[in-house]
Write an enzyme that holds these catalytic residues in place. Structure first.
Site, mmCIF file in Angstrom:
data_model
loop_
_atom_site.group_PDB
_atom_site.id
_atom_site.type_symbol
_atom_site.label_atom_id
_atom_site.label_comp_id
_atom_site.label_asym_id
_atom_site.label_seq_id
_atom_site.Cartn_x
_atom_site.Cartn_y
_atom_site.Cartn_z
ATOM 1 N N CYS A 1 0.807 -1.227 0.000
ATOM 2 C CA CYS A 1 0.000 0.000 0.000
ATOM 3 C C CYS A 1 0.842 1.281 0.000
ATOM 4 O O CYS A 1 0.337 2.356 -0.310
ATOM 5 C CB CYS A 1 -0.969 0.002 1.174
ATOM 6 N N HIS B 1 -3.158 7.661 1.971
ATOM 7 C CA HIS B 1 -3.567 6.339 1.499
ATOM 8 C C HIS B 1 -4.938 6.037 2.095
ATOM 9 O O HIS B 1 -5.197 6.330 3.261
ATOM 10 C CB HIS B 1 -2.542 5.297 1.945
ATOM 11 N N ASN C 1 -10.022 0.259 -0.248
ATOM 12 C CA ASN C 1 -8.558 0.317 -0.251
ATOM 13 C C ASN C 1 -8.041 -0.317 -1.546
ATOM 14 O O ASN C 1 -8.122 -1.530 -1.716
ATOM 15 C CB ASN C 1 -8.030 -0.422 0.982
HETATM 16 N N1 COA Z 1 -18.454 -7.863 9.383
HETATM 17 C C1 COA Z 1 -18.918 -8.078 10.616
HETATM 18 N N2 COA Z 1 -18.126 -8.383 11.651
HETATM 19 C C2 COA Z 1 -16.812 -8.460 11.408
HETATM 20 C C3 COA Z 1 -16.253 -8.258 10.139
HETATM 21 C C4 COA Z 1 -17.132 -7.961 9.102
HETATM 22 N N3 COA Z 1 -16.726 -7.718 7.837
HETATM 23 N N4 COA Z 1 -14.935 -8.398 10.212
HETATM 24 C C5 COA Z 1 -14.643 -8.680 11.485
HETATM 25 N N5 COA Z 1 -15.766 -8.719 12.216
HETATM 26 C C6 COA Z 1 -15.936 -8.994 13.637
HETATM 27 C C7 COA Z 1 -14.749 -9.711 14.238
HETATM 28 O O1 COA Z 1 -14.859 -11.098 14.023
HETATM 29 C C8 COA Z 1 -14.881 -9.327 15.693
HETATM 30 O O2 COA Z 1 -15.846 -10.149 16.276
HETATM 31 P P1 COA Z 1 -15.600 -10.764 17.750
HETATM 32 O O3 COA Z 1 -15.457 -9.571 18.628
HETATM 33 O O4 COA Z 1 -16.829 -11.566 17.959
HETATM 34 O O5 COA Z 1 -14.343 -11.569 17.614
HETATM 35 C C9 COA Z 1 -15.455 -7.922 15.646
HETATM 36 O O6 COA Z 1 -16.011 -7.751 14.333
HETATM 37 C C10 COA Z 1 -14.433 -6.832 15.883
HETATM 38 O O7 COA Z 1 -13.345 -7.100 15.050
HETATM 39 P P2 COA Z 1 -12.059 -6.243 15.127
HETATM 40 O O8 COA Z 1 -11.038 -6.809 14.200
HETATM 41 O O9 COA Z 1 -11.682 -6.028 16.563
HETATM 42 O O10 COA Z 1 -12.620 -4.861 14.543
HETATM 43 P P3 COA Z 1 -11.887 -3.512 14.401
HETATM 44 O O11 COA Z 1 -12.642 -2.459 15.074
HETATM 45 O O12 COA Z 1 -10.416 -3.619 14.689
HETATM 46 O O13 COA Z 1 -12.028 -3.239 12.841
HETATM 47 C C11 COA Z 1 -10.743 -3.416 10.818
HETATM 48 C C12 COA Z 1 -11.475 -4.161 11.924
HETATM 49 C C13 COA Z 1 -10.088 -4.447 9.911
HETATM 50 C C14 COA Z 1 -11.754 -2.590 10.040
HETATM 51 C C15 COA Z 1 -9.688 -2.493 11.434
HETATM 52 O O14 COA Z 1 -8.917 -3.201 12.365
HETATM 53 C C16 COA Z 1 -8.789 -1.901 10.419
HETATM 54 O O15 COA Z 1 -9.209 -1.170 9.541
HETATM 55 N N6 COA Z 1 -7.474 -2.138 10.536
HETATM 56 C C17 COA Z 1 -6.515 -1.589 9.629
HETATM 57 C C18 COA Z 1 -6.583 -2.327 8.349
HETATM 58 C C19 COA Z 1 -5.822 -1.645 7.278
HETATM 59 O O16 COA Z 1 -5.782 -0.465 7.190
HETATM 60 N N7 COA Z 1 -5.215 -2.460 6.420
HETATM 61 C C20 COA Z 1 -4.567 -2.040 5.264
HETATM 62 C C21 COA Z 1 -3.323 -1.332 5.573
HETATM 63 S S1 COA Z 1 -2.656 -0.797 4.079
#
Ligand code: COA
Length: 325
Positions: free
Chosen positions: A115, A252, A282
């Site tokens: 990215c 980004h 993304n």
């Molecule tokens: N729909 C519904 N629930 C989902 C889900 C989806 N698409 N994806 C994950 N969950 C659930 C998880 O299983 C978890 O459930 P649990 O609590 O029962 O285990 C819950 O939602 C919370 O998940 P979590 O990973 O803690 O959520 P979060 O608030 O951290 O958000 C992201 C997840 C991925 C959106 C976030 O962490 C993020 O954006 N991270 C950075 C990613 C990024 O930028 N990547 C690219 C870099 S270039």
């Protein structure tokens, strides 16, 4: 004292025809429009058609950028494509782009920094221009991430999309200060110890398969918030500027919450931040040039504006750049 600068003289982009909405994803996965929007800011993403390759997206973006610059392909002497989803393991997709657009006089290669790829590609091209090894450069970010997503993994597949963006750089003389047009500075970092937070579980030398994207979302988020703030401050300090000098912040597009958090830390108002994540999701290395294309197309970014870019990606890699448009 005059210095050689890489000035942006054209910008282009391309998004595939097919739109995939959150609602459509919710019909086949245990997810919801509300969850995706609240956690990431995404409402839809574009998906490349079957047979539509990363190089096709890259070429469409490149042609728009060359048209905008009023430059013919034969005048290009460097093509750098930032991608983690090349058409083939080799050769570089940049050479495919070279042949498809007819830039026969160019040297062409890919840069792989996930990215952060566009920031790395911009830094590379800028150094070629500054050293005199290139006079006109095409810098492209192009991805078909839909091909490396595990569509059963709701924690990753809802976040990414396909697309391409491109800019044309041209060597021009500047005064050597922050009033110059062109790339003022770039700042690149990486930390290979953070590999396991974001990677693809395959490749020619390991599994022999392409593999799927794997991510520790929470950990990536934590690193992004800290590193994005640090690397943007680094860019401002290197040029003796402050956040109030920035006309447009073009980060980004990984997560709206990361974008908002970084802008807030820097003290940049939301109305100076270019956001496309809602529609594009993304698109990895394509996200910054696509956002630049959108914001030049609707006349937000104008000649003379100071633009701050930043990105973080797998590796981990991260970086920033300051460009006077
Ligand atoms: N729909 C519904 N629930 C989902 C889900 C989806 N698409 N994806 C994950 N969950 C659930 C998880 O299983 C978890 O459930 P649990 O609590 O029962 O285990 C819950 O939602 C919370 O998940 P979590 O990973 O803690 O959520 P979060 O608030 O951290 O958000 C992201 C997840 C991925 C959106 C976030 O962490 C993020 O954006 N991270 C950075 C990613 C990024 O930028 N990547 C690219 C870099 S270039």
């Amino acid at each position: 004292m005059t210095v050689r600068r890489s000035v942006v003289v054209g910008c282009g982009g391309y998004l595939p025809e097919k739109v995939l909405t959150n609602e459509e994803l919710a019909q086949r996965l245990d997810t919801s429009d509300e969850w995706i929007r609240e956690r990431s800011g995404i409402t839809q993403r574009y998906i490349a058609a079957e047979g539509e390759l990363t190089s096709d997206l890259a070429c469409a973006a490149a042609r728009t950028a060359l048209d905008a610059a009023g430059i013919t392909p034969d005048a290009v002497d460097l093509i750098v494509v930032a991608t983690s989803t090349p058409d083939e393991t080799f050769p570089a997709s940049a050479t495919v782009v070279q042949s498809k657009v007819g830039a026969d006089n160019a040297m062409a290669f890919d840069v792989q920094a996930v990215c952060s790829g566009f920031v790395y590609a911009l830094a590379t091209a800028d150094n070629f221009v500054k050293s005199g090894q290139a006079g006109t450069a095409l810098v492209i970010g192009a991805e078909t991430f839909s091909r490396i997503l595990d569509w059963q993994d709701r924690g990753t597949c809802v976040l990414f999309g396909d697309g391409a963006g491109a800019i044309v750089l041209k060597a021009e003389d500047g005064q050597g200060n922050a009033t110059d047009r062109g790339v003022l500075s770039t700042h690149l970092h990486s930390d290979g110890r953070l590999h396991d937070l974001l990677y693809v579980d395959g490749g020619p030398s390991s599994t022999g398969e392409v593999g799927f994207l794997r991510m520790e979302g929470k950990e990536v988020f934590r690193h992004a918030v800290v590193k994005m703030a640090d690397v943007t401050v680094e860019a401002l300090e290197a040029n003796g500027l402050t956040a109030s000098d920035i006309d447009w912040f073009v980060p980004h597009q990984a997560n709206k919450r990361i974008i908002d958090g970084t802008a807030k830390k820097l003290g940049i108002n939301g109305d100076r931040v270019v956001v496309t994540i809602d529609r594009h999701a993304n698109t990895s290395a394509a996200s910054i040039p696509l956002a630049l294309w959108v914001a030049t197309g609707d006349a937000r970014i104008k000649q003379g504006d100071l633009v701050l870019i930043e990105a973080l990606g797998g590796g981990m890699t991260w970086g920033s750049g300051l460009v006077r448009w």
